[in-house]
Design a protein around this motif. Structure first.
Motif, PDB file in Angstrom:
ATOM      1  N   TYR A  19       0.866  -1.161  -0.050  1.00 54.89           N
ATOM      2  CA  TYR A  19       0.158  -0.078   0.142  1.00 54.89           C
ATOM      3  C   TYR A  19       0.821   1.382   0.031  1.00 54.89           C
ATOM      4  CZ  TYR A  19       0.154   0.100   5.075  1.00 54.89           C
ATOM      5  OH  TYR A  19       0.673   0.216   6.491  1.00 54.89           O
ATOM      6  N   THR A 118      -6.259  -4.351   1.677  1.00 56.61           N
ATOM      7  CA  THR A 118      -5.595  -2.980   1.884  1.00 56.61           C
ATOM      8  C   THR A 118      -4.182  -2.730   0.798  1.00 56.61           C
ATOM      9  OG1 THR A 118      -3.983  -3.949   3.819  1.00 56.61           O
ATOM     10  CG2 THR A 118      -6.191  -2.569   4.161  1.00 56.61           C
ATOM     11  N   CYS A 148      -3.302  -4.017  11.728  1.00 50.95           N
ATOM     12  CA  CYS A 148      -2.396  -2.967  11.756  1.00 50.95           C
ATOM     13  C   CYS A 148      -3.059  -1.531  12.236  1.00 50.95           C
ATOM     14  CB  CYS A 148      -1.848  -2.940  10.155  1.00 50.95           C
ATOM     15  SG  CYS A 148      -3.046  -2.743   8.790  1.00 50.95           S
ATOM     16  N   ARG A 732       7.285  -7.757   9.491  1.00 47.12           N
ATOM     17  CA  ARG A 732       7.346  -7.726   7.998  1.00 47.12           C
ATOM     18  C   ARG A 732       8.559  -8.175   7.491  1.00 47.12           C
ATOM     19  NH1 ARG A 732       2.811  -5.948   9.042  1.00 47.12           N
ATOM     20  NH2 ARG A 732       1.350  -6.070   7.461  1.00 47.12           N
TER      21      ARG A 732
HETATM   22 MO   LIG Z   1      -1.622  -3.587   7.074  1.00 50.09          MO
END
Ligand SMILES: [Mo]
Ligand SMILES: Nc1nc2c(c(=O)[nH]1)N[C@H]1C(S)=C(S)[C@@H](COP(=O)(O)OP(=O)(O)OC[C@H]3O[C@@H](n4cnc5c(=O)[nH]c(N)nc54)[C@H](O)[C@@H]3O)O[C@H]1N2
Ligand SMILES: Nc1nc2c(c(=O)[nH]1)N[C@H]1C(S)=C(S)[C@@H](COP(=O)(O)OP(=O)(O)OC[C@H]3O[C@@H](n4cnc5c(=O)[nH]c(N)nc54)[C@H](O)[C@@H]3O)O[C@H]1N2
Ligand code: SF4
Length: 854
Positions: A19, A118, A148, A732
């Motif tokens: 994103y 997203t 998140c 991540r």
């Molecule tokens: Mo996210």
């Protein structure tokens, strides 16, 4: 190939591999995309791309892309059960979908459940618009938001009128990251922030990273502070205690003028209000009496003291905060979060000293507050049951020293915009709302962070009416979904689900629970680019165009979502096809227009588009006409930038840019709004929500609704069996986006070369103590009996109690042959139920107590 495609062109567009939406240039030669580079003409990315962005070419030309509509022939649904796909025509697919939707629309539109990812931001506007036009309140972003953003976006919205925050990389001298990697491995506006973070390092900005694992931000930081997962509020509150009570530092001027710190609080924990106007009162020390907070003649608003008001004692909110945090000593915090008291004390002192409270700086000829410190929090700190208090406590660090949206401080993403110099659009700024507290000037979710809506008997799948502080809720896919719905007499059940991309089987929690909830939905349609684990549960799959084959007039969800903060330029880029779509792929947004039309909601769709996209004047859609999505994009652009700059202009130029004004970047002193350092509104929210929940037998604990933050344990902190001695968490990987890019062969190859991407990271000393070897295959077991298997990596870079797992991996479908079997599916260890959700905003808890079994 037509002559038009036999050319050599660089086409400006927008990356869609996360994103971050960095602006790109796609090099097309004779109709084939041969290279992707960053677009230097745009402030979004500034010509830079991450490794994922470069690899988009492999996603575009993935031989496993879906090219035709598919219908399942096997009625049985389940994990690993072959749907028996049969190719059908678009006409057949749309007939069946429209028939189902018409019936649902006539019966009860709430039976439509919309899920979107997203990851590709282009889904946001059309799918939100479709939900609104259809009349369903039931939409979510699968793991998105649930992991998140429920807490982080709420607090970002309340304090910065923004989705999230970053340090002012151009001026900040001391930043602390709590579970965030902005400007490093992940996070928002990634590529611009990476450059800015690198420049800040050269400039000498110190960065302290509080994280159970030394990941991408820590690797570049001045200091890594290992913390036990889910305990950030404990450290934050102890830092506030040190700053306010040990050091006696705070920004009195800011607190008095721009927060509710001076508002008088009575023994009922609520504001003491002026009798006729009902406005909260403050104590004007200048005149020695209580006056409404917005009295223009008030001179010296007291932050401390105690007064008799109408027979009861009243004290300013700030005095209560100071008193409240006395219990959170660094010594106490150490027992909770494992960070040594001396470290907490030192970091708090460094932060408050570097804040230089009272200092100013002149920029563009204007004297502005200068507070070169920032406390930043995101997914790591917020992804917990105690999400709201964590983010609230950490944000107060910025607030008490006045380091919010001023030079050097913590900046929201562009909460103020005065528009392009020629058109004055887009224009928005925060404004004062009830009790003088800030309402955002623009927002992207259906409801605003403030004012908090009144809790009501819930009629949404997520029970959101009862939990107005949440965006998305666990009950959209929880094991106790049916029990909760029955408790609240939910008058319908989902009958049709439309999915755009999201792979909820992987991204939400344990896949068995999610699968059970999907099996109960009679008809599922999924817009897909490849067949994923989610697609296995679909009845019809529609072949979508990828981001490199689509139009979007607002890929950055202007501007508060993914546009660089800090001083510089505004850039509004578009997304456009870099190549023509192959096969029968059609852009989902265009298909939605057609479905809306055939279902008979053209008027509603056009009306929603007018408001959602802020179409104005002659650019508004009339209710009778059918417009293609491309045409709607054109009208949005012309609404903002004038008739000369519609889609045709943007196709040529890709992006429009103009300079930012100092009042936009550092808006706080210029906009007269206050933010709450004391959440008085929670008292009432709690009272009303509890009155609805208690008679339904829902366990309710007032501790979660205190007007001042505290640390409350997640379920993982309350596991009593000592054999579960470690905490699992995920992070991540810089090489992958959620579950999406595991299928990209370039990224997969890079990840296989990385020792950590697909492994389980455990502290070396812990591993040795348990007799475990580096590279060994082990099981991870949760107290709920869930197990996943993976390969161990012993490393010094994980907290001694931590088990760090990269990404969102563990694909099993044959249609993702590159991704299949790679990595560890952390989420299979997570419970999805009421107990593991936040009782304030229904955020999912993403830390889990574990044991390692060889
Ligand atoms: Mo996210
Ligand atoms: N273990 C673990 N769990 C996580 C996370 C994590 O890092 N680790 N992250 C969490 C967070 S914060 C989030 S936001 C969620 C994300 O969870 P999801 O929204 O499920 O996102 P992804 O896993 O990226 O999957 C995106 C899907 O969209 C599809 N897609 C991509 N582009 C397009 C397109 O143009 N059209 C269509 N139709 N489909 C497309 C891809 O094929 C992919 O299947 O996961 C959450 N869960
Ligand atoms: N490369 C890449 N970039 C991405 C994405 C991606 O998947 N890959 N996804 C995008 C999306 S959807 C999102 S939401 C953002 C998220 O961006 P980030 O917020 O940066 O996401 P994470 O890496 O999940 O979490 C940040 C850090 O929190 C740590 N952490 C885990 N638990 C805790 C805890 O309890 N306390 C603290 N203090 N730290 C903890 C992790 O170890 C990790 O280093 O990134 C976006 N950008
Ligand atoms: S950070 Fe995200 S949007 Fe930017 S280039 Fe990388 S994958 Fe693309």
């Amino acid at each position: 190939m037509t002559p038009a495609t036999l050319t050599d062109r660089w086409i400006p567009s927008t990356c869609g591999l996360c994103y971050g939406t960095c602006s790109i240039l796609g090099h097309r030669k004779d109709g084939v995309l041969v290279k992707i580079e960053g677009n230097p003409a745009s402030a979004v990315g500034r010509g830079r791309l991450c490794g994922k962005g470069v690899s988009g070419i492999m996603t575009l030309y993935d031989p496993n892309r879906v090219n035709v509509p598919l219908r399942r022939s096997n009625p049985e649904k389940g994990k690993g059960v072959d749907p028996g796909w049969k190719a059908i025509t678009w006409e057949e697919a749309l007939d069946e979908i429209v028939d189902r939707l018409r019936r649902v629309h006539a019966d009860d539109p709430r039976k439509l459940f919309i899920q979107r990812t997203t990851t590709n931001t282009s889904a946001r506007a059309p799918f939100m618009m479709f939900a609104a036009a259809f009349g369903t309140p039931n939409s979510w972003a699968a793991g998105g938001g649930l992991h998140c953003g429920n807490g982080a976006h709420l607090i970002g919205g309340i304090y910065h009128a923004s989705w999230s925050l970053v340090p002012d990389f151009q001026h900040c001298k001391y930043a602390i990251y709590f579970g965030a990697s902005k400007g490093h491995g992940a996070g928002h506006v990634a590529c611009t922030n990476m450059q800015q973070a690198a420049d800040a390092r050269v400039r000498g900005m110190r960065l302290v990273v509080v994280d159970p694992m030394s990941n991408f931000a820590s690797a570049k930081a001045t200091e890594w502070v290992p913390i036990r997962p889910g305990t950030d509020a404990a450290m934050g509150l102890a830092m506030i205690q040190v700053i306010l009570n040990e050091m006696g530092v705070w920004d009195a001027e800011y607190l008095a003028a721009r927060t509710n710190a001076p508002y008088l609080i009575g023994p009922d924990r609520c504001y003491v209000r002026d009798a006729p106007s009902k406005k909260p009162l403050v104590w004007d020390a200048g005149r020695g009496r209580a006056v409404p907070y917005d009295d223009p003649d008030a001179r010296d608003l007291a932050l401390e003291g105690e007064w008799e008001m109408g027979g009861a004692r009243a004290r300013p909110a700030f005095a209560l905060l100071r008193e409240h945090v006395r219990q959170f000593t660094p010594e106490w915090a150490e027992t909770v979060c494992t960070v040594p008291a001396a470290t907490i004390r030192r970091i708090a002192r460094e932060f408050a000293t570097e804040a230089m409270v009272g200092s100013t700086i002149v920029l563009d000829g204007k004297r502005l507050p200068y507070r070169p410190v920032a406390a930043i929090y995101f997914r790591g700190a917020q992804g917990h049951k105690n999400s709201v208090y964590n983010c609230y406590a950490l944000e107060l660090l910025n607030q008490i020293v006045g380091a919010a949206d001023v030079v050097g401080g913590a900046l929201g993403f562009n909460p103020v915009c005065y528009g392009h110099p020629e058109t004055g659009k887009p224009w928005y700024e925060p404004k004062p709302g009830p009790d003088g507290l800030m309402i955002t000037g623009t927002w992207v979710a259906p409801h605003l962070p403030y004012p908090i809506s009144e809790p009501k008997h819930p009629e949404q799948m997520a029970l959101s009416g009862l939990f107005p502080l949440g965006m998305f809720g666990t009950t959209m896919a929880s094991s106790d979904q049916e029990d909760l719905w029955r408790r609240f007499d939910l008058p319908y059940r989902p009958e049709v689900m439309i999915n755009y991309g999201a792979n909820s089987l992987l991204s939400v929690g344990n896949s068995d629970t999610v699968a059970e909830t999907l099996k109960r939905i009679p008809f599922i349609v999924s817009f897909d680019i490849t067949l994923t684990e989610f697609s296995e549960f679909a009845d019809i799959v529609l072949p979508d165009t990828s981001y490199l084959e689509s139009y979007d007039s607002r890929p950055n969800v202007p501007f508060i979502f993914n546009h660089p903060a800090g001083h510089g330029e505004w850039s509004w880029p578009i997304r456009q096809p870099v190549v023509a779509p192959e096969g029968e792929r059609r852009q989902a947004a265009e298909v939605l227009v057609e479905i809306a039309d055939r279902v008979g909601i053209r008027e509603e769709w056009n009306a929603v588009a007018n408001t959602h996209l802020k179409l104005d004047g002659t650019h508004r859609l009339d209710f009778k006409t059918r417009y293609s999505y491309e045409e709607i994009c054109d009208r949005e652009l012309r609404s903002h930038f004038g008739d000369d700059r519609g889609l045709a202009w943007f196709k040529e130029h890709g992006v429009i840019s103009w300079p930012k004004r100092v009042e936009e970047t550092y808006w706080r002193p210029f906009v007269n709004v206050r933010v709450p350092i004391y959440w008085e509104f929670l008292v009432e929210v709690n009272r009303k929500a509890k009155a609805i929940a208690n008679p339904r037998g829902l366990h309710w604990d007032d501790a979660w609704y205190d007007p001042l933050p505290r640390w409350l344990p997640c379920p993982s902190h309350e596991v009593s069996d000592p054999s579960f001695d470690l905490w699992g968490f995920y992070y991540r990987d810089t090489l992958h986006t959620n579950s999406y890019t595991n299928e990209n062969p370039w990224l997969d190859e890079a990840a296989r070369l990385d020792p950590y991407s697909y492994a389980i990271a455990v502290n070396t000393a812990t591993g040795r103590r348990k007799g475990l070897r580096d590279g060994q295959l082990v099981w991870l077991e949760s107290p709920h009996g869930r197990r996943v298997r993976g390969r161990l990596r012993l490393t010094e870079t994980v907290h001694p109690e931590g088990v760090g797992i990269g990404g969102c991996a563990g694909h099993w479908v044959k249609t993702l042959p590159v991704a299949r079997g790679k990595g560890v599916m952390f989420n299979d260890l997570l419970e999805v139920d009421w107990e593991h959700g936040s009782p304030v905003n229904l955020n999912l808890d993403t830390c889990v107590k574990l044991r390692i079994v060889p």
